[in-house]
Each structure stands twice: as C-alpha cells, then as structure tokens.
Write a protein that holds these residues in place. Structure first.
Motif, PDB file in Angstrom:
ATOM      1  N   GLN A  72      82.315  -3.007 -25.440  1.00 60.97           N
ATOM      2  CA  GLN A  72      81.836  -1.732 -24.920  1.00 60.97           C
ATOM      3  C   GLN A  72      80.683  -1.215 -25.772  1.00 60.97           C
ATOM      4  N   LEU A  73      79.608  -0.797 -25.105  1.00 60.81           N
ATOM      5  CA  LEU A  73      78.391  -0.337 -25.772  1.00 60.81           C
ATOM      6  C   LEU A  73      77.955   1.008 -25.206  1.00 60.81           C
ATOM      7  N   CYS A  74      77.367   1.821 -26.064  1.00 63.53           N
ATOM      8  CA  CYS A  74      76.678   3.035 -25.628  1.00 63.53           C
ATOM      9  C   CYS A  74      75.190   2.767 -25.814  1.00 63.53           C
ATOM     10  N   ILE A  75      74.433   2.863 -24.735  1.00 68.61           N
ATOM     11  CA  ILE A  75      73.014   2.543 -24.769  1.00 68.61           C
ATOM     12  C   ILE A  75      72.219   3.779 -24.389  1.00 68.61           C
ATOM     13  N   ASN A  76      71.267   4.119 -25.234  1.00 67.68           N
ATOM     14  CA  ASN A  76      70.317   5.200 -24.953  1.00 67.68           C
ATOM     15  C   ASN A  76      68.938   4.565 -24.860  1.00 67.68           C
ATOM     16  N   GLY A  77      68.216   4.913 -23.819  1.00 67.04           N
ATOM     17  CA  GLY A  77      66.894   4.323 -23.663  1.00 67.04           C
ATOM     18  C   GLY A  77      66.164   4.920 -22.488  1.00 67.04           C
ATOM     19  N   ARG A  78      65.333   4.093 -21.891  1.00 64.52           N
ATOM     20  CA  ARG A  78      64.537   4.538 -20.749  1.00 64.52           C
ATOM     21  C   ARG A  78      64.616   3.474 -19.664  1.00 64.52           C
ATOM     22  N   LEU A  79      64.324   3.875 -18.455  1.00 65.57           N
ATOM     23  CA  LEU A  79      64.331   2.949 -17.322  1.00 65.57           C
ATOM     24  C   LEU A  79      62.923   2.424 -17.093  1.00 65.57           C
ATOM     25  N   ARG A  80      62.837   1.142 -16.754  1.00 68.12           N
ATOM     26  CA  ARG A  80      61.554   0.523 -16.438  1.00 68.12           C
ATOM     27  C   ARG A  80      61.733  -0.308 -15.170  1.00 68.12           C
ATOM     28  N   GLN A  81      60.833  -0.152 -14.228  1.00 64.20           N
ATOM     29  CA  GLN A  81      60.889  -0.933 -12.998  1.00 64.20           C
ATOM     30  C   GLN A  81      59.932  -2.109 -13.105  1.00 64.20           C
ATOM     31  N   ASP A  82      60.474  -3.306 -12.952  1.00 60.07           N
ATOM     32  CA  ASP A  82      59.655  -4.518 -12.923  1.00 60.07           C
ATOM     33  C   ASP A  82      59.396  -4.878 -11.466  1.00 60.07           C
ATOM     34  N   ARG A  83      58.155  -5.198 -11.148  1.00 61.38           N
ATOM     35  CA  ARG A  83      57.776  -5.620  -9.787  1.00 61.38           C
ATOM     36  C   ARG A  83      57.030  -6.933  -9.867  1.00 61.38           C
ATOM     37  N   TRP A  84      57.310  -7.836  -8.941  1.00 61.29           N
ATOM     38  CA  TRP A  84      56.616  -9.115  -8.900  1.00 61.29           C
ATOM     39  C   TRP A  84      56.667  -9.688  -7.495  1.00 61.29           C
ATOM     40  N   THR A  85      55.794 -10.644  -7.258  1.00 62.83           N
ATOM     41  CA  THR A  85      55.756 -11.355  -5.984  1.00 62.83           C
ATOM     42  C   THR A  85      56.280 -12.757  -6.225  1.00 62.83           C
ATOM     43  N   GLY A  86      57.265 -13.147  -5.433  1.00 60.53           N
ATOM     44  CA  GLY A  86      57.884 -14.458  -5.586  1.00 60.53           C
ATOM     45  C   GLY A  86      56.997 -15.570  -5.062  1.00 60.53           C
ATOM     46  N   ASN A  87      57.441 -16.807  -5.267  1.00 61.83           N
ATOM     47  CA  ASN A  87      56.685 -17.977  -4.794  1.00 61.83           C
ATOM     48  C   ASN A  87      56.529 -17.994  -3.280  1.00 61.83           C
ATOM     49  N   ASP A  88      57.489 -17.376  -2.587  1.00 63.54           N
ATOM     50  CA  ASP A  88      57.423 -17.337  -1.126  1.00 63.54           C
ATOM     51  C   ASP A  88      56.599 -16.161  -0.610  1.00 63.54           C
ATOM     52  N   GLY A  89      56.007 -15.378  -1.515  1.00 62.19           N
ATOM     53  CA  GLY A  89      55.175 -14.242  -1.123  1.00 62.19           C
ATOM     54  C   GLY A  89      55.948 -12.948  -0.970  1.00 62.19           C
ATOM     55  N   VAL A  95      65.245  -2.633 -11.719  1.00 63.96           N
ATOM     56  CA  VAL A  95      65.179  -1.599 -12.735  1.00 63.96           C
ATOM     57  C   VAL A  95      65.948  -2.097 -13.949  1.00 63.96           C
ATOM     58  N   VAL A  96      65.319  -2.006 -15.112  1.00 65.57           N
ATOM     59  CA  VAL A  96      65.890  -2.482 -16.369  1.00 65.57           C
ATOM     60  C   VAL A  96      65.997  -1.296 -17.324  1.00 65.57           C
ATOM     61  N   ILE A  97      67.065  -1.274 -18.106  1.00 64.70           N
ATOM     62  CA  ILE A  97      67.190  -0.274 -19.169  1.00 64.70           C
ATOM     63  C   ILE A  97      66.544  -0.862 -20.416  1.00 64.70           C
ATOM     64  N   VAL A  98      65.557  -0.192 -20.967  1.00 66.60           N
ATOM     65  CA  VAL A  98      64.931  -0.591 -22.226  1.00 66.60           C
ATOM     66  C   VAL A  98      65.611   0.245 -23.310  1.00 66.60           C
ATOM     67  N   ALA A  99      66.465  -0.416 -24.102  1.00 66.24           N
ATOM     68  CA  ALA A  99      67.288   0.292 -25.079  1.00 66.24           C
ATOM     69  C   ALA A  99      66.457   0.767 -26.258  1.00 66.24           C
ATOM     70  N   GLU A 100      66.695   1.992 -26.660  1.00 70.82           N
ATOM     71  CA  GLU A 100      66.106   2.522 -27.883  1.00 70.82           C
ATOM     72  C   GLU A 100      67.149   2.567 -28.989  1.00 70.82           C
ATOM     73  N   THR A 101      68.389   2.911 -28.628  1.00 66.55           N
ATOM     74  CA  THR A 101      69.506   2.835 -29.569  1.00 66.55           C
ATOM     75  C   THR A 101      70.696   2.199 -28.868  1.00 66.55           C
ATOM     76  N   VAL A 102      71.456   1.428 -29.629  1.00 68.46           N
ATOM     77  CA  VAL A 102      72.668   0.788 -29.113  1.00 68.46           C
ATOM     78  C   VAL A 102      73.771   1.059 -30.107  1.00 68.46           C
ATOM     79  N   GLN A 103      74.896   1.540 -29.595  1.00 66.61           N
ATOM     80  CA  GLN A 103      76.020   1.860 -30.456  1.00 66.61           C
ATOM     81  C   GLN A 103      77.224   1.046 -30.001  1.00 66.61           C
ATOM     82  N   LEU A 104      77.886   0.385 -30.945  1.00 70.32           N
ATOM     83  CA  LEU A 104      79.085  -0.374 -30.641  1.00 70.32           C
ATOM     84  C   LEU A 104      80.262   0.572 -30.486  1.00 70.32           C
TER      85      LEU A 104
END
Length: 145
Positions: A72-89, A95-104
């Motif tokens: 179990q972890l407590c994560i404080n951070g910010r949200l970042r949206q990754d966008r990309w185009t796949g091989n099929d177009g 949405v990924v959480i970019v952790a700034e602090t992590v607490q066990l």
C-alpha cells in the motif's frame, strides 16, 4: 486564476516490479513505472480503478527495494495525459500520475513482494540523553507565575 494540478491517492500495487519497470534515461535519471489499484464505494457499489504511476529520480531509486505487489502506497503528484498515434493510425491517450512524493503504508503481510521471507524487526531502543545535568539549582523553588 492559475491552474492547479495536484492529485493524492492511496492504493495498492497491482504487480511486482520487473526489468521493464525500472530504468535510467539516457541522461542518467532514474525512472520507475508502477501501477496501483484504488478501491472506492462499498457493498454492491464498490469498484476498483487502476492507475499508472511514474516515479522519477532519487525517489525511484530509494523506494524500489521496498515495494512490490500488494504494497500500500500514498502517492502525491500531478496528472499528465499522454497522447500518441498508433501504427494503425488510431489515436490513443492515457492519464498517468507523475509522483512527487511516495509514502509507504501498510501492505499485504506488511512487506514488499510476497512477504514470505519478511520478519518485522523491533525498533532500536532509544539511547539515553547525553546531558544529564541537574538544572534545578539554577531556579528558585518558589516561582511567582
């Protein structure tokens, strides 16, 4: 008004670390990718949400030996949206959480990984204070306040 991107979550890791989860960028910065599950609601209305988390730098290096599936972890951070185009177009995003602090926190068997070989160590005894000078002579016994 300024924008705010701040996210805090408590959840449990969904898988053990593998070789793809930890690595270094070409510039030498550590990166740790994990996933957590967060339960919400109760009874028949309970559901689980899954989040990808990326931890950078010294935090990634320091926390790596202590985490594993079920931890179990407590994560404080910010949200970042990754966008990309796949091989099929097709366009994709996540949405990924970019952790700034992590607490066990507590975890399955209160240990990282499977917990099979983990034994909790007792806390070291506190050392007595070095300065044991008696300061009572410096103060009168009858203080008027």
């Amino acid at each position: 008004m300024a924008d705010l991107n701040n996210y805090s979550v408590i959840g449990r890791m969904t898988r053990d670390l593998d070789d793809n989860g930890f690595g270094y960028t070409p510039n030498g910065k550590a990166r740790l990718n994990i996933a957590i599950a967060v339960n919400d609601g109760y009874g028949e209305n309970q559901y689980t949400s899954y989040f990808d988390v990326v931890i950078w730098g010294k935090t990634a290096e320091n926390i790596r030996p202590y985490i594993g599936k079920g931890k179990q972890l407590c994560i404080n951070g910010r949200l970042r949206q990754d966008r990309w185009t796949g091989n099929d177009g097709a366009k994709h995003s996540r949405v990924v959480i970019v952790a700034e602090t992590v607490q066990l926190l507590g975890g399955r068997d209160n240990a990282a990984g499977s917990g099979e070989n983990y034994q909790q160590q007792p806390a070291p005894a506190a050392e007595p204070a070095q300065d044991q000078t008696d300061y009572s002579a410096d103060f009168p016994e009858d203080i008027p306040f």
